[in-house]
Design an enzyme around this catalytic site. Structure first.
Site, short mmCIF file in Angstrom:
data_model
loop_
_atom_site.label_atom_id
_atom_site.label_comp_id
_atom_site.label_asym_id
_atom_site.label_seq_id
_atom_site.Cartn_x
_atom_site.Cartn_y
_atom_site.Cartn_z
N ASP A 61 82.56 -10.83 -5.95
CA ASP A 61 81.45 -10.24 -5.21
C ASP A 61 81.99 -9.07 -4.40
OD1 ASP A 61 79.24 -11.71 -5.97
OD2 ASP A 61 79.92 -13.40 -4.75
N GLU A 101 77.55 -1.77 12.22
CA GLU A 101 77.44 -0.34 11.94
C GLU A 101 77.50 0.47 13.21
OE1 GLU A 101 73.84 0.09 9.74
OE2 GLU A 101 74.53 -1.21 8.12
N LYS A 121 69.18 7.75 15.97
CA LYS A 121 69.86 7.69 14.67
C LYS A 121 69.13 6.64 13.85
CE LYS A 121 73.32 4.06 15.15
NZ LYS A 121 72.69 3.19 16.11
N ASP A 168 77.75 -19.00 -4.11
CA ASP A 168 77.32 -19.99 -3.14
C ASP A 168 75.85 -20.37 -3.28
OD1 ASP A 168 76.39 -17.59 -2.33
OD2 ASP A 168 77.30 -17.63 -0.33
#
Lengths: 685, 569
Positions: free
Chosen positions: A308, A349, A396, A521
């Site tokens: 993944d 972020e 932003k 999972d």
């Protein structure tokens, strides 16, 4: 960093050794030993020589030599048993720690899921599949099950060793709970899915203890080879009596037995099961639970890894990598605006923007936020965040949202100044652009990037050297996926991957003759997990996933797939190397025993006594002693596994053939000579 | 040893390699059922056979039915040959009027030719009628060789195919082996042999007057045709009792050259064909290297031992430079005798151009040991290839684990079933050789046949059973094997060595064919490089050496050390 349930158990823990010593004697029971043909044959002939020893004792013949041979043959059997017993003992010590979690719990069995106040207290052992139980804060979850209702934080340290609680809730991929774990807050209604005694924890204990241990396919094949070689040498030794009598060299039975036992592959025969058990335990120490030994072997064979993207190849979150100002705005100005707009943004972020502004643009984070600052939090409708600072309105967010915000403030033709070009470039490189604006003015674009883990490229090229292809699985669009794939250096990728895509990819790879490993999972991963040759389910995953996979990673760390492959390979390499060693040993033993056998009848055959062993008796005895002692000497290697290096097959072969093949030819020449000197010095023969 | 001697050896072996390569390419096309050089001529013949026999060439067989067809066919061949030999007195083409052959000898001979062993307990020119030679023995020379080729192809298909239920059609493989490979080569080389001086006639003998004026009767017969196939099919049963040492079977150095080439060429070509059929020619090169290294070592040791001679010869002040010429033909000399001895035993031919019993003990040990290694260097036609593939399976299994994967060979996982069958096959040789030898070395029936006492006598026994179980057929000389005990037990050893080996081998073919062919990667155990070649040489030597070392120590090794100490037998 992952914590491990089991603390490292030292190679020769006193208690384990004592118990192993007792077990080694218990294992002399022929009924049990017959599963190991080589050692069984050794035991039978040891018995034979013992009977001859007793006969000689009664008739008053010389018994010193026969007695010693008999003793060393029994030692050979016991040493082989000891290897297995030590490996089992180490497993048992691990199981004991697990067992502490399986204390007797009382369960609150519900009559009706709608009425949570109505329950009866029953022992967890009495629960049946399908029973509904209520688990409240402070309770232990009584058995494996599926959350029907509620959300709670659960401490799963008993299984995973990780003390930070995890969230378990109904529906979705986090609905599985494990017996023996503790609910810390809130409550859950759980439907029991495993009968008492077959729960995850029970299986784990059984696996670790080796109670469920069955011979793996490769072990069976190796046993066939060893049994075949035993028969060959049995033929060679038994038929020796014919030519022996013809040549006037009647060889006494204890000597023939000594020849037989030194030739049959007792070394690997004695260590084989210990190697297998140790391999499983090694995996266990990595907090990975293999549901069968077959899975560990398959891991060594895997040549395609489905990984993944998120969490394995890249850090879970996208991070800011650069801030591109529009023309007319300095870099520093844009960076400062980005920093201020992100001050209150606690997402990864946001933090990465702050970090970037500090590191790359040398800005300082104000100790306290400016007094007049009013922070705007991110919301799904606006898709913006930022800060109002006096007259400045810094924002932003998603590019279209920022553009809409700017137009709202100043509707008279927003000047672009290269904004769109930057956005375009970032999108094409696979990154995510974030717009940055101050009121009606566009300031620039923040480049959010899926950051590839720093060492991952190296790991992948390592895997490639080992002949393993890596395939990245991601939900990203093909452009983004391709960019990340090339940055990380994977061999292939599946973009916009659905669980069906994974399944189909695995099927296709398998028909091309590849062996595939993956981890997953979710419930929808289950078919692919089951289809893969090695399916590693995350402990945090659903019950369906855990049942479909043939391994469970207790740390829920998808990166571990790479380690699992290494452990599988190491297990197989250890087995192969010790087999090679064992067989090459025979050459030296021949040169010790053959001249000793016939030198009385044909004295000229002493020319074959290349080691210059002192007497025929000491030569034979030395070979038998060497044969027994080498088993003990190799136990640590069998348990630890031979050193593993991620190299291509050709260099591995060269290396191991040199060490264990040539070493196996050479070592016994030296060993037998030294033992011969000792035996002669002690006057044993 | 002389440079001249080595040059002769090198030229022959190089010629073999150069010619076997295109022959291998041709054979790969033949067994793949593809258009080939001879199909314009032989294609209609081939299809005619299928129509007459009612065989559908497109219907393939699983390994069981392939094995059953092979066993039935060989059983029929055995009974037919047995009947011919027993009834020889009543059958035509019997100018010498030989009577029917005794039951034990007929059994031994029939088994011997059906199993491609061609052990001869009889003297050809004094026992066999022309009919027995031509319709009986020569026919089996073709069929037993074709059986070997067919079986090898079945195993090769097991490796080449992926998830297949079948390994080929036995009848088709047999037909193609005889029609495309054995018959054309025999035809051409028989004519060459006639041109080089071998007789080919139905006359039984010719009377000659010697230089002293004495009258001598020289036995004759259809020699060239039989020699051609006995060499090409690695059969080895000579027309005459002394085989290729006889001047009518092998008159000159040139025929000697041709006959050695004949022995080797198909066995080597099969390996090349294997490389093409599995789609990886490097694999064929690796196997050939293994065969080449061990065979060359055998040639070198034999040559060196014979060139060194014996202390007895030196004491008798015979020119030491001649080495040990006892039992050798002057027209061949040491080098070509040593070469022939190693080749005939490294292959399973068993034809001889010198008497191995007269070699020095070490020189005689080598042919014996080469047979005990399982006739894989490069072995009988077809049988050598499947033999060495079984060894490769064992080598890969033992060492393959060392690269950290469960072993695979040519993309096929080697698992319990393959190992079990390979071990069953490998067990046959020690059981038959050591088992029968041990009994023969103590019972009066066994000892009665010995010419020499001491270790040399033991070597005679060991050699005989090694030759029989390895389906070689060469004799050490010295042993009088035409007795009920030896005829029967040697016959049993031949049957075991052939069929008890073939059936597990075919089981491997079937089980491999059914597996998925795995993709190669850098993580795959490399089976084409020098490392693997060395590994296989080691495994073959250790496995073979360990089984037979004790017996050899009492036979030729004891004789050697005793000889050096001045004792002879």
């Amino acid at each position: 960093m992952t914590k491990h349930v089991q603390t490292q158990i030292s190679m020769f823990d006193g208690a384990i050794l004592r118990q192993a010593g007792v077990d080694a004697v218990k294992k002399l029971n022929p009924g049990e030993l017959i599963r190991n043909p080589v050692i069984f044959v050794t035991e039978v002939v040891a018995l034979l020589v013992t009977i001859l020893f007793i006969r000689d004792l009664i008739t008053g013949a010389s018994v010193f030599f026969t007695g010693q041979i008999a003793a060393w043959l029994w030692f050979t059997v016991i040493f082989a048993n000891l290897a297995e017993a030590i490996a089992e003992g180490r497993g048992r010590a691990q199981a004991d720690t697990l067992r502490q979690a399986r204390t007797e719990t009382l369960a609150k069995r519900l009559y009706d899921p709608e009425r949570k106040e109505l329950f009866s207290r029953v022992s967890a052992a009495e629960l049946e599949i399908g029973d509904l139980v209520l688990v409240e804060a402070g309770d232990l979850i009584p058995g494996d099950g599926e959350v029907l209702e509620g959300i709670a934080s659960v401490n799963e340290a008993a299984i995973t060793g990780e003390s930070a609680p995890v969230i378990r809730e109904s529906g979705g991929d986090r609905s599985a709970v494990t017996g023996g774990t503790a609910v810390i807050s809130d409550w859950l209604v759980v439907r029991i899915t495993a009968a008492s005694g077959s729960s995850f924890l029970d299986r784990m204990i059984a696996l670790v203890e080796g109670a469920e241990r069955r011979k793996t396919p490769n072990e069976i094949a190796l046993n066939v080879l060893l049994a075949g070689m035993t028969i060959i040498f049995l033929i060679a030794v038994v038929t020796l009596s014919g030519p022996g009598r013809y040549s006037g060299a009647d060889v006494p039975v204890p000597v023939l037995v000594a020849l037989l036992v030194t030739l049959i592959p007792t070394t690997i025969g004695g260590l084989l099961s210990a190697i297998g058990i140790a391999g499983m335990n090694r995996l266990m120490r990595f907090n990975v639970l293999a549901m069968s030994g077959r899975a560990v072997e398959a891991a060594g064979d895997v040549d395609t890894l489905l990984l993944d993207k998120t969490g394995t190849i890249t850090f879970g979150n996208r991070m800011a990598s650069e801030i591109i100002p529009v023309s007319g705005v300095t870099e520093r100005e844009a960076a400062e605006a980005a920093l201020l707009a992100s001050l209150a943004d606690e997402t990864a972020e946001g933090r990465s923007i702050v970090a970037l502004a500090q590191e790359k643009y040398g800005l300082r984070v104000p100790g306290e936020p400016p007094v007049d600052a009013r922070f705007i939090e991110f919301s799904a409708t606006t898709r913006l965040s930022g800060v109002d600072l006096g007259s400045r309105r810094l924002r932003k967010g998603a590019v279209d949202a920022v553009l809409r915000f700017v137009r709202n403030v100043d509707n008279h033709g927003v000047s672009d100044h290269g904004f769109a070009a930057s956005v375009d470039r970032i999108a094409r490189s696979g990154g995510t652009p974030l717009g940055l604006a101050d009121g009606g003015r566009l300031l620039g674009v923040i480049h959010l990037k899926d950051v590839v883990k720093p060492d991952i490229k190296e790991r992948f090229s390592e895997l490639r050297r080992m002949g393993i292809r890596t395939v990245m699985v991601t939900g990203d669009n093909p452009v983004t996926a391709a960019a990340i794939a090339s940055e990380a250096g994977v061999d292939d990728f599946i973009a916009e991957a659905t669980p069906e895509d994974k399944l189909n990819y695995i099927r296709r790879a398998q028909t091309e003759g590849r062996l595939v490993a993956m981890c997953g999972d979710g419930t929808n991963d289950a078919p692919a997990l089951a289809q893969a040759d090695v399916g590693v389910a995350m402990q945090s995953g659903t019950q369906a996933a855990r049942e479909a996979g043939n391994m469970v990673d207790l740390d829920s760390d998808p990166t571990k797939l790479i380690e699992i492959v290494g452990i599988g390979k190491q297990l197989l390499m250890t087995r192969g190397s010790l087999t090679t060693f064992s067989i090459s040993n025979d050459v030296a033993k021949y040169f010790a025993i053959i001249p000793a056998l016939f030198v009385t009848a044909i004295p000229e055959l002493r020319a074959l006594n290349v080691m210059g062993l002192s007497t025929p008796q000491s030569a034979i005895l030395s070979a038998v002693i060497f044969n027994a002692v080498i088993i003990i000497a190799l136990i640590p290697l069998a348990l630890r596994g031979i050193p593993y290096r991620p190299l291509g097959a050709a260099s591995l072969l060269r290396r191991n053939l040199l060490i264990y093949g040539f070493g196996g030819l050479l070592v016994p020449f030296i060993g037998i000579k030294i033992i011969d000197l000792a035996v002669t010095a002690m006057g044993w023969a | 040893m002389t440079l001249n001697g080595w040059l002769q050896i090198a030229i022959i072996l190089a010629t073999v390699l150069l010619t076997a390569f295109p022959l291998g390419a041709f054979m790969a096309r033949v067994y793949g059922g593809k258009h080939n050089l001879l199909s314009p001529v032989l294609g209609p013949v081939e299809r005619g056979f299928y129509t007459v026999a009612g065989v559908d060439p497109t219907r393939e067989q699983g390994w069981r039915s392939y094995a059953l067809a092979m066993l039935l066919f060989n059983a029929a061949g055995f009974f037919l040959l047995y009947a011919i030999l027993r009834l020889q007195g009543f059958l035509p083409l019997n100018p010498q009027g030989f009577a029917g052959i005794a039951p034990d000898l007929a059994f031994n001979t029939a088994v011997s030719f059906v199993t491609n062993t061609n052990w001869q307990s009889y003297g050809g020119e004094t026992t066999m009628s022309h009919f027995s030679q031509m319709a009986g023995l020569t026919v089996q020379n073709f069929l037993s060789a074709a059986t070997g080729l067919a079986l090898a192809m079945a195993l090769v298909r097991g490796f080449a195919r992926s998830k297949a239920a079948t390994v080929g059609n036995f009848w088709v493989d047999m037909t193609r082996s005889v029609l495309y490979v054995l018959l054309p080569l025999s035809l051409v080389t028989a004519v060459l042999l006639v041109a080089l001086g071998l007789p080919q006639t139905l006359l039984s003998s010719v009377d000659a007057t010697t230089l002293e004026g004495a009258k001598q009767t020289l036995a004759l017969g259809p020699v060239a045709s039989q020699v051609a196939i006995k060499q090409l099919g690695t059969n080895g049963g000579g027309f005459f009792n002394v085989n290729a040492a006889h001047p009518f079977e092998n008159p000159t150095a040139l025929t000697n050259f041709l006959e050695i080439w004949q022995m080797l060429v198909i066995s080597v070509a099969v390996v090349f064909a294997f490389g093409r059929m599995v789609g990886d020619r490097r694999q064929a090169r690796a196997l050939l290297s293994v065969m080449g290294i061990l065979l060359l070592a055998g040639i070198a040791i034999t040559y060196a031992a014979e060139a060194a001679g014996t202390p007895t010869l030196q004491a008798a002040s015979i020119n030491a430079d001649d080495g040990n010429m006892e039992g050798k033909e002057v027209r061949f000399g040491l080098a070509l005798s040593a070469l022939w001895a190693a080749v005939t035993t490294g292959l399973s031919t068993g034809a001889v151009n010198a008497m191995h019993a007269s070699f020095t003990p070490i020189g005689g040990l080598i042919p014996m040991f080469l047979m005990q290694l399982g006739e894989i260097l490069p072995g009988g036609v077809g049988s050598g290839l499947y033999g060495i593939l079984v060894m490769a399976i064992i080598a890969v299994f033992v060492a393959g684990l060392m690269v950290g994967r469960t072993p695979e060979y040519l993309g096929k996982k080697i698992e319990a079933r393959e190992v079990k069958m390979a071990m069953l096959a490998v067990l046959i040789l020690p059981t038959a050789i050591l088992g029968f030898s041990a009994v023969a070395a103590v019972i009066p029936q066994g000892l009665a046949g010995l010419l020499n006492a001491g270790p040399h006598g033991l070597s005679e026994i060991l050699y005989a059973y090694s030759s029989a179980a390895g389906n070689n057929g060469s004799a050490f000389a010295g042993l009088s094997a035409n007795s009920p005990w030896y005829n029967t037990t040697l016959g049993l050893a031949m049957l075991l060595g052939r069929f008890a080996y073939i059936v597990p081998m075919l089981a491997i073919a079937g089980s491999l064919a059914a597996k998925t062919k795995l993709e190669n990667s850098t993580g795959t155990f490399p089976t084409h490089g020098p490392l693997f070649i060395g590994l296989m040489v080691g495994v073959i030597l250790i496995l073979g050496g360990l089984q037979f070392f004790p017996a050899l120590a009492l036979g030729p090794i004891a004789e050697q050390v005793l000889m050096l100490a001045g004792k002879t037998f």
